[in-house]
Design a protein around this motif. Sequence first.
Motif, PDB file in Angstrom:
ATOM      1  N   PHE A  16       0.840  -1.196   0.000  1.00 22.83           N
ATOM      2  CA  PHE A  16       0.000   0.000   0.000  1.00 22.83           C
ATOM      3  C   PHE A  16       0.874   1.244   0.000  1.00 22.83           C
ATOM      4  O   PHE A  16       2.007   1.243   0.465  1.00 22.83           O
ATOM      5  N   LEU A  19      -1.528   5.467   2.297  1.00 24.57           N
ATOM      6  CA  LEU A  19      -2.800   5.106   2.913  1.00 24.57           C
ATOM      7  C   LEU A  19      -3.094   6.036   4.089  1.00 24.57           C
ATOM      8  O   LEU A  19      -2.284   6.175   5.007  1.00 24.57           O
ATOM      9  N   VAL A  59      -7.073  -2.043   4.203  1.00 23.24           N
ATOM     10  CA  VAL A  59      -6.409  -3.032   3.358  1.00 23.24           C
ATOM     11  C   VAL A  59      -7.402  -4.082   2.847  1.00 23.24           C
ATOM     12  O   VAL A  59      -7.344  -4.499   1.687  1.00 23.24           O
ATOM     13  N   VAL A  70      -4.162   0.266  -2.323  1.00 21.64           N
ATOM     14  CA  VAL A  70      -3.781  -1.025  -1.750  1.00 21.64           C
ATOM     15  C   VAL A  70      -3.808  -2.071  -2.863  1.00 21.64           C
ATOM     16  O   VAL A  70      -4.740  -2.099  -3.676  1.00 21.64           O
TER      17      VAL A  70
END
Length: 264
Positions: A16, A19, A59, A70
């Motif tokens: 990811f 985020l 996630v 992600v």
Amino acid sequence: MSTEQGNTTGAPALAFRGLAKAYGDKVVVRGIDLDVPTGSFYGLVGPNGAGKTTTLSMVTGLLRPNQGQVWIHGVDVWADPVRAKQLMGVLPDGLRLFERLSGTELLSYLGRLRGMPVDVVDSRSRELLDVLDLTSAGDKLVADYSTGMRKKITLATALLHSPPLLLLDEPLEAVDPVSARIIREVLQAYVAGGRTVVLSSHVMALVEELCSHVAVMNDGVIVTSGPVAQVRGDAATLDDAFFHIVGGRDIGQGGLEWLRSSQG
């Protein structure tokens, strides 16, 4: 992360970038990046309120981030959520189950919901119940399961479709020692087969025992990450390293003297 992440060949099990999540003025996760190598047992640790559960929820597609992307084995979770969810098994903390189904019925229902062939669902369900020491409880209602049994049946639902990635939030919290050992052995066998586990936990000894890699979160950011030995550094244990990484403070010798006294 390039658009070629759509090709799963050679991609990390989980990646990811940027985020982030905020609720109004309260920022919970602050634009974090991470790559989880395929075949690793990856620990995500941090104090309460660090942002671990929020990160895992983003996630897995359970919570939409304010920003960031992600990928699960190269598949964008938000661009192709159906395919991404086929590649992961999830054990969230405090998951609500179908209480009026038996363990066997729960596995059957969830397997068919995923479109799996009935004979495959039945065969895998029997094997999972056996390995997780739930065979005798297969016909009991989930409502009557103990905490350890509920964790194990939830793990069984996460494993049923044979995903390459497992994401587990506090899988051993409040679990009895026998159930905990069974869960650890199942997860170790899963990783030994070349698959990947991401485990969020408060228990440093557990992470140090099981994990090959670890990321430490604090106040919504990843403070450090890498192989466990690297993150531990010169500290005697991962717990000691974690304490100092997140800015823990030892109780001074002069504090709480009244607790050391036999006087009331």
